[in-house]
Each structure stands twice: as structure tokens, then as C-alpha cells.
Motif scaffolding. Sequence first.
Motif, short mmCIF file in Angstrom:
data_model
loop_
_atom_site.label_atom_id
_atom_site.label_comp_id
_atom_site.label_asym_id
_atom_site.label_seq_id
_atom_site.Cartn_x
_atom_site.Cartn_y
_atom_site.Cartn_z
N ALA A 32 -44.75 50.09 10.06
CA ALA A 32 -44.96 49.10 9.43
C ALA A 32 -43.50 48.48 10.82
N ASN A 33 -43.50 47.69 11.44
CA ASN A 33 -42.71 47.39 12.72
C ASN A 33 -42.33 46.13 11.62
N VAL A 34 -40.58 46.33 11.02
CA VAL A 34 -39.90 44.62 10.74
C VAL A 34 -39.59 44.51 11.84
N ASP A 35 -39.16 43.18 11.49
CA ASP A 35 -38.33 41.89 12.16
C ASP A 35 -37.71 41.38 11.02
N PRO A 36 -37.17 40.70 10.17
CA PRO A 36 -37.11 39.82 8.84
C PRO A 36 -36.69 38.64 9.25
N THR A 37 -36.86 38.70 10.04
CA THR A 37 -36.76 37.48 10.63
C THR A 37 -38.01 36.09 11.42
N LEU A 38 -39.13 36.86 11.91
CA LEU A 38 -40.16 36.65 12.51
C LEU A 38 -40.73 37.55 13.22
N SER A 39 -42.21 36.69 12.47
CA SER A 39 -43.55 37.61 13.23
C SER A 39 -44.67 37.32 13.69
N LEU A 40 -45.51 37.81 14.44
CA LEU A 40 -46.84 36.55 14.97
C LEU A 40 -47.82 37.78 14.79
N LEU A 41 -48.86 36.92 13.54
CA LEU A 41 -49.78 37.94 12.71
C LEU A 41 -51.10 36.74 13.60
N LYS A 42 -51.58 37.39 12.58
CA LYS A 42 -53.27 36.75 13.09
C LYS A 42 -52.78 34.88 11.62
N ALA A 43 -53.77 34.40 11.71
CA ALA A 43 -53.18 33.61 11.19
C ALA A 43 -53.74 33.88 9.52
N SER A 73 -41.91 32.90 9.87
CA SER A 73 -40.04 32.58 9.71
C SER A 73 -39.72 32.38 8.29
N ASN A 74 -38.67 33.20 8.42
CA ASN A 74 -38.12 32.62 7.22
C ASN A 74 -36.83 31.75 7.41
N ASP A 75 -36.96 30.93 8.65
CA ASP A 75 -36.23 29.71 8.58
C ASP A 75 -37.33 28.90 9.74
N THR A 76 -37.79 27.90 9.31
CA THR A 76 -38.87 27.18 10.03
C THR A 76 -37.85 26.03 10.60
N ARG A 83 -42.61 34.63 25.27
CA ARG A 83 -42.47 35.01 26.66
C ARG A 83 -43.51 36.70 26.62
N LEU A 84 -43.71 37.17 27.93
CA LEU A 84 -44.21 38.38 28.09
C LEU A 84 -42.89 39.87 28.69
N ALA A 85 -43.22 40.55 27.62
CA ALA A 85 -42.31 41.50 28.23
C ALA A 85 -42.52 42.05 29.68
N GLU A 86 -43.61 41.96 29.95
CA GLU A 86 -44.05 42.84 31.71
C GLU A 86 -45.34 41.61 32.15
N SER A 87 -45.53 41.84 33.00
CA SER A 87 -46.34 40.78 33.64
C SER A 87 -48.37 41.61 32.43
N ALA A 88 -49.20 40.76 32.29
CA ALA A 88 -50.40 41.10 31.15
C ALA A 88 -51.22 42.01 32.76
N VAL A 164 -38.35 35.00 19.92
CA VAL A 164 -36.74 35.17 19.93
C VAL A 164 -36.56 33.49 19.32
N GLN A 165 -36.46 33.83 18.67
CA GLN A 165 -35.44 32.48 17.18
C GLN A 165 -33.76 31.91 18.41
N LYS A 166 -34.01 31.04 18.23
CA LYS A 166 -33.17 30.89 18.69
C LYS A 166 -32.12 30.51 18.03
N ALA A 167 -31.23 30.62 18.38
CA ALA A 167 -29.18 30.48 17.43
C ALA A 167 -29.49 29.33 16.39
N SER A 168 -29.82 27.73 17.56
CA SER A 168 -29.52 27.10 16.49
C SER A 168 -30.57 25.81 17.59
N SER A 169 -31.51 25.01 17.04
CA SER A 169 -32.25 23.98 17.25
C SER A 169 -31.35 22.72 17.73
#
Length: 170
Positions: A32-43, A73-76, A83-88, A164-169
Motif C-alpha cells: 500500500a502507498n499510504v498518504d493519510p490526507t489525499l489520494s487519487l483513485l478510480k471513481a 481527502s480527509n479534509d474537503t 501537476r505532473l511530476a515530469e513531462s509525460a 498537494v492539498q493546500k495548507a488553507s483555502s
Amino acid sequence: MYRTLKQAALGLAIFTAALSVHAAEAHITVWANVDPTLSLLKADGSSLPDTAQLPYRPGHGLGSWSERVRVFSNDTNLDVDVRLAESAVLKPNVTAAGAVDVPLAVSLNGRELGLAPIAFTADELFQGAIPGASIEMPLTVAQATPGPITAAGLYDGPVSLVLVQKASSL
């Protein structure tokens, strides 16, 4: 009595041998690749595939690949930069002479992604239909400039998204 014990031992040995003939093992590596704040998954909340094939049509170029996704997300209440990490780019791997890189276009919800972050506001993403999940959006990968590819072969390359989830909106 000795004969009965001998028969019982022989029966037990045959039973044990029969069990071992029909034994099977299964080994599964789980990760598992765990980020407790945010993830991109299938619908539907399942993982995105590790690989995707872009079909090639001679004379036309590569077809696109698309998947319906959601940001979880745990904070909506917070905006999300994507963004892309590198050019596709598809790079020639096993190809004929003259093969060149094939740039790809990646979009999320119709917005083209690049190396610079694209802001998705919490209001546009998280409209409350599913708690902790964004609206359903298409993630699409396609040939940046449609057209024929002149060198046959296998091309591959990663498409890596950074959320990346911004620190505050504001």
C-alpha cells in the motif's frame, strides 16, 4: 493387537500422503502507498491501474486512455493543486531505427496538466455527494499532437501525477 496398530499406522500414512498430494499454496504480496490526507483513485474507490495501453491506429496515431477518478481527502475544505511530476512522454524502448519520443497530453476534468500546479478549489471538487470524495472526473492521457508514428516498436513511459492539498483555502 500388533497387527491392528500396524494397520492403523499404515492407514494414517496413506491418509497423510493423500493430503499432501492435494495440498496447494498461494503467496500474495500485498502493498500500500499510504498518504493519510489525499489520494487519487478510480471513481469507485479502487486503485488506478499500474499500466494502460494507448491503442495505435495506422495513419491516425495513438488513441487515448481515460479513467473516471475522484480525489479522496480527509479534509474537503482545502483546495488541491495537481501537476505532473515530469513531462509525460512515450520513449522508444524496442523500436525500429528512427524512433523518436512521443509527447503525451494529460488532462483531469478537461484541464490540461503540466509541470506547473493547476488549482482545483475545494468548492469545485468536493460538493458533498460522497463524504470525503470529490466529484467524478475524467483523467485522460492522449498523444499531444495526433498523427502517425513512423517507427514501429514498443514505446513506454510513466505518467506521474502529484496532488498537494493546500495548507488553507482562501
